[in-house]
Design a protein around this motif. Structure first.
Motif, PDB file in Angstrom:
ATOM      1  N   THR A 122      31.421 -27.014   7.959  1.00  0.00           N
ATOM      2  CA  THR A 122      30.757 -26.595   6.930  1.00  0.00           C
ATOM      3  C   THR A 122      28.626 -27.232   7.222  1.00  0.00           C
ATOM      4  O   THR A 122      28.452 -26.921   6.747  1.00  0.00           O
ATOM      5  CB  THR A 122      31.134 -27.934   6.097  1.00  0.00           C
ATOM      6  OG1 THR A 122      32.552 -27.185   5.274  1.00  0.00           O
ATOM      7  CG2 THR A 122      30.051 -27.990   4.545  1.00  0.00           C
ATOM      8  N   SER A 168      30.741 -17.195   6.187  1.00  0.00           N
ATOM      9  CA  SER A 168      29.720 -16.275   5.405  1.00  0.00           C
ATOM     10  C   SER A 168      29.424 -15.936   4.473  1.00  0.00           C
ATOM     11  O   SER A 168      28.618 -16.628   3.162  1.00  0.00           O
ATOM     12  CB  SER A 168      28.237 -15.170   6.209  1.00  0.00           C
ATOM     13  OG  SER A 168      28.341 -15.107   7.883  1.00  0.00           O
ATOM     14  N   TYR A 177      30.881 -19.316   2.467  1.00  0.00           N
ATOM     15  CA  TYR A 177      30.205 -19.931   1.955  1.00  0.00           C
ATOM     16  C   TYR A 177      28.497 -19.493   0.708  1.00  0.00           C
ATOM     17  O   TYR A 177      29.161 -20.638   0.626  1.00  0.00           O
ATOM     18  CB  TYR A 177      28.957 -20.201   3.338  1.00  0.00           C
ATOM     19  CG  TYR A 177      27.951 -21.322   2.903  1.00  0.00           C
ATOM     20  CD1 TYR A 177      29.103 -22.791   2.846  1.00  0.00           C
ATOM     21  CD2 TYR A 177      26.950 -21.477   3.377  1.00  0.00           C
ATOM     22  CE1 TYR A 177      27.539 -24.062   3.015  1.00  0.00           C
ATOM     23  CE2 TYR A 177      26.082 -22.550   2.518  1.00  0.00           C
ATOM     24  CZ  TYR A 177      26.406 -23.702   3.279  1.00  0.00           C
ATOM     25  OH  TYR A 177      25.802 -24.879   3.133  1.00  0.00           O
ATOM     26  N   LEU A 178      28.462 -18.122   1.034  1.00  0.00           N
ATOM     27  CA  LEU A 178      26.968 -18.085   0.506  1.00  0.00           C
ATOM     28  C   LEU A 178      28.095 -18.473  -1.095  1.00  0.00           C
ATOM     29  O   LEU A 178      27.461 -18.607  -2.507  1.00  0.00           O
ATOM     30  CB  LEU A 178      27.136 -16.586   0.228  1.00  0.00           C
ATOM     31  CG  LEU A 178      26.156 -15.840  -0.780  1.00  0.00           C
ATOM     32  CD1 LEU A 178      24.653 -16.857  -0.492  1.00  0.00           C
ATOM     33  CD2 LEU A 178      25.694 -14.318  -0.227  1.00  0.00           C
ATOM     34  N   CYS A 182      26.617 -24.697   8.549  1.00  0.00           N
ATOM     35  CA  CYS A 182      26.492 -23.250   7.488  1.00  0.00           C
ATOM     36  C   CYS A 182      25.388 -24.208   6.732  1.00  0.00           C
ATOM     37  O   CYS A 182      24.729 -23.685   6.872  1.00  0.00           O
ATOM     38  CB  CYS A 182      27.868 -23.416   6.722  1.00  0.00           C
ATOM     39  SG  CYS A 182      29.051 -22.006   7.328  1.00  0.00           S
ATOM     40  N   GLU A 183      25.601 -25.517   6.534  1.00  0.00           N
ATOM     41  CA  GLU A 183      24.289 -26.399   5.594  1.00  0.00           C
ATOM     42  C   GLU A 183      22.842 -26.316   6.667  1.00  0.00           C
ATOM     43  O   GLU A 183      21.930 -26.256   6.462  1.00  0.00           O
ATOM     44  CB  GLU A 183      25.299 -27.737   5.454  1.00  0.00           C
ATOM     45  CG  GLU A 183      25.848 -27.854   4.351  1.00  0.00           C
ATOM     46  CD  GLU A 183      26.282 -28.722   4.152  1.00  0.00           C
ATOM     47  OE1 GLU A 183      27.413 -29.164   2.812  1.00  0.00           O
ATOM     48  OE2 GLU A 183      25.951 -29.608   5.326  1.00  0.00           O
ATOM     49  N   ASN A 184      23.045 -26.915   8.357  1.00  0.00           N
ATOM     50  CA  ASN A 184      21.937 -26.128   8.899  1.00  0.00           C
ATOM     51  C   ASN A 184      21.375 -24.918   9.618  1.00  0.00           C
ATOM     52  O   ASN A 184      20.774 -25.202   9.829  1.00  0.00           O
ATOM     53  CB  ASN A 184      22.668 -27.661   9.754  1.00  0.00           C
ATOM     54  CG  ASN A 184      22.464 -28.724   9.133  1.00  0.00           C
ATOM     55  OD1 ASN A 184      22.234 -29.328   8.260  1.00  0.00           O
ATOM     56  ND2 ASN A 184      23.212 -29.455   9.481  1.00  0.00           N
ATOM     57  N   ASN A 185      22.440 -23.921   9.134  1.00  0.00           N
ATOM     58  CA  ASN A 185      22.137 -22.869   9.521  1.00  0.00           C
ATOM     59  C   ASN A 185      22.449 -22.807  11.390  1.00  0.00           C
ATOM     60  O   ASN A 185      21.235 -22.297  11.923  1.00  0.00           O
ATOM     61  CB  ASN A 185      21.112 -21.847   8.857  1.00  0.00           C
ATOM     62  CG  ASN A 185      20.632 -21.009   9.688  1.00  0.00           C
ATOM     63  OD1 ASN A 185      22.035 -20.138   9.352  1.00  0.00           O
ATOM     64  ND2 ASN A 185      19.977 -20.139   9.643  1.00  0.00           N
ATOM     65  N   ASP A 186      23.386 -23.356  12.190  1.00  0.00           N
ATOM     66  CA  ASP A 186      23.515 -23.784  12.858  1.00  0.00           C
ATOM     67  C   ASP A 186      24.388 -23.032  13.790  1.00  0.00           C
ATOM     68  O   ASP A 186      24.969 -22.890  13.743  1.00  0.00           O
ATOM     69  CB  ASP A 186      23.829 -25.304  13.292  1.00  0.00           C
ATOM     70  CG  ASP A 186      23.767 -25.100  14.506  1.00  0.00           C
ATOM     71  OD1 ASP A 186      23.767 -24.826  15.562  1.00  0.00           O
ATOM     72  OD2 ASP A 186      23.638 -27.751  15.164  1.00  0.00           O
ATOM     73  N   ALA A 187      23.588 -22.182  14.649  1.00  0.00           N
ATOM     74  CA  ALA A 187      23.972 -20.778  14.762  1.00  0.00           C
ATOM     75  C   ALA A 187      25.311 -20.329  16.140  1.00  0.00           C
ATOM     76  O   ALA A 187      26.648 -20.620  16.026  1.00  0.00           O
ATOM     77  CB  ALA A 187      23.713 -19.412  15.024  1.00  0.00           C
ATOM     78  N   LEU A 203      27.640 -23.262  14.809  1.00  0.00           N
ATOM     79  CA  LEU A 203      28.669 -21.930  14.091  1.00  0.00           C
ATOM     80  C   LEU A 203      30.159 -21.862  14.160  1.00  0.00           C
ATOM     81  O   LEU A 203      30.973 -21.493  14.390  1.00  0.00           O
ATOM     82  CB  LEU A 203      28.303 -21.434  12.728  1.00  0.00           C
ATOM     83  CG  LEU A 203      28.725 -20.804  11.568  1.00  0.00           C
ATOM     84  CD1 LEU A 203      29.147 -21.604  10.970  1.00  0.00           C
ATOM     85  CD2 LEU A 203      27.700 -19.520  10.813  1.00  0.00           C
TER      86      LEU A 203
END
Length: 430
Positions: A386, A412, A415-416, A389-394, A397
């Motif tokens: 989670t 994806s 989460y959206l 996802c919040e930090n857009n840490d690919a 993730l």
């Protein structure tokens, strides 16, 4: 789990379907476990009762005190609330005695002075029970001595301002004291609360028992505001107690009612028609949704600030996401646990409490406690996903998606949808 080229499971509105049916469910309604199975009495006791440890000077476990999980009404709390808690505690004790108290250690139970003059202590008495009660005057003293003569074991707190009561200290087998008291010169076993430092403990006789965070590692909330204390109380009730107790809580705290109605009547609450009162709303929501709506209120507070709104919306986003992802490949009960972990992931910040204190006060399950307090535990992996996802840490993730065996496209979409669904809460908190 399925491979990356398999079609994603249907997700509608970003919600979590925690029932056993495959039909899509809008998650803004925060649906819970669908089960018609009866709840065992021992499971209810485990959920609502706790056994606080008492230790001797060598830190050996010597006794327990029966308490309600996460509950401790303040001395200045409304009398109705304190009475409600005592009734719940004694109901739990009755259930325990009906099954027969197991184990060999004494079990301390605190009662109010009014209970001295009822038949309850004699009806529930057991050789392992030690009744803790404050004796304020000679009438209390006379009744307590009569009960002791009838075979009950008492551990009184004596009023130092009443000479007759105070001078009775030699009459008791157990005597309750505070850590800053002067140790009385009696043969009774002293039961001391509030020891915080080892030099305080050394003042007491060697046979003294201690109920204290110094021995147990419990951290009592310090420095939190009255408002935050009420929020913590509400959160404990929301997580562990029935709708009827929530209804009673809002009767005793009517200033919280407008905000609860705002959340319940919003799309985040998911009611099919507007509720007219808190009791109406909680009953319409049902046990699990009522619990979750009340928990969100506990995180946001009566008058939400920008910070507390962020805590509540973030908590709901995480809960919806974690619950949905878990439900894709695990039973409904697992999804409900994941939802709770997500919901509580901001609670320590929202209530200005250390995580360890929060875990203790809420009486969390072992799985939830490990997820919130132990970063390297298996239970925390979903939270790490989670955060990624919040930090857009690919990179992170992808690593946790592989570890959890969850396709990236499902992550994806889930989460959206969780973000969209949780955004409805923000409007209810303005």
């Amino acid at each position: 789990m399925t491979s990356d080229d398999s079609p994603p499971s249907p997700i509608v509105g970003g919600g979590i379907n925690t029932s056993e049916f495959e039909q899509p469910v809008v998650v803004t309604q925060m649906l819970g476990i669908a089960s018609s199975d009866p709840v065992r009495e021992d499971a209810l006791r485990a959920r609502f009762l706790s056994f606080d440890p008492l230790f001797d000077a060598a830190a050996n476990l010597v006794a327990h005190q029966l308490v309600l999980r996460g509950r401790a009404a303040a001395d200045d709390a409304p009398s109705e609330l304190r009475q409600m808690e005592e009734d719940m505690l004694l109901t739990g004790l009755y259930s325990l005695t009906q099954d027969g108290l197991t184990g060999k250690l004494p079990l301390l139970v605190r009662i109010g002075t009014s209970m001295l003059f009822s038949e309850v202590p004699q009806q529930l008495n057991h050789r392992r029970l030690v009744w803790c009660v404050a004796l304020d005057n000679e009438q209390h003293l006379a009744r307590a001595l009569a009960l002791q003569d009838a075979g009950l074991t008492l551990c009184p707190t004596l009023n130092p301002h009443d000479a007759v009561v105070h001078d009775s200290m030699s009459a008791w087998r157990y005597l309750a004291c505070q850590a800053d008291d002067t140790p009385p010169p009696v043969a009774a076993r002293l039961v001391v609360e509030g020891v915080r430092q080892s030099r305080t403990q050394t003042r007491w006789p060697v046979n003294t028992w201690f109920r204290s965070s110094f021995f147990s590692g419990d951290i009592q909330p310090v420095g939190i505001s009255h408002e935050q204390a009420i929020q913590l109380d509400l959160l404990a009730i929301a997580l562990r107690e029935p709708v009827e107790t929530l209804v009673q809580f809002f009767r005793l705290n009517p200033d919280l009612a407008p905000r609860l109605l705002a959340i319940a009547n919003s799309q985040a609450g998911g009611l099919s028609r507007p509720a007219e009162s808190t009791a109406h709303a909680l009953i319409m929501l049902g046990p699990q949704r009522a619990s979750r709506v009340a928990a969100l209120l506990a995180l946001a507070g009566r008058l939400p600030t920008e910070s507390s709104r962020h805590h509540a919306v973030t908590a709901l986003t995480r809960a919806l996401f974690m619950g949905k992802i878990t439900r894709l490949g695990a039973p409904a009960e697992n999804a409900a646990t994941a939802f709770e972990i997500g919901l509580l992931s901001t609670a320590a910040h929202a209530l200005s409490l250390p995580v360890v204190a929060l875990i203790r006060k809420l009486g969390l399950s072992a799985a939830s406690a490990r997820a919130l307090s132990t970063p390297l535990s298996p239970e925390s992996a979903m939270l790490k996903l989670t955060y990624a996802c919040e930090n857009n840490d690919a990179e992170t993730l992808a690593r946790y998606a592989q570890q959890l065996d969850i396709p990236l496209h499902q992550i994806s979409v889930a989460y959206l949808d969780a973000l969209i669904a949780a955004s409805e809460l923000d409007a209810a908190l303005h």
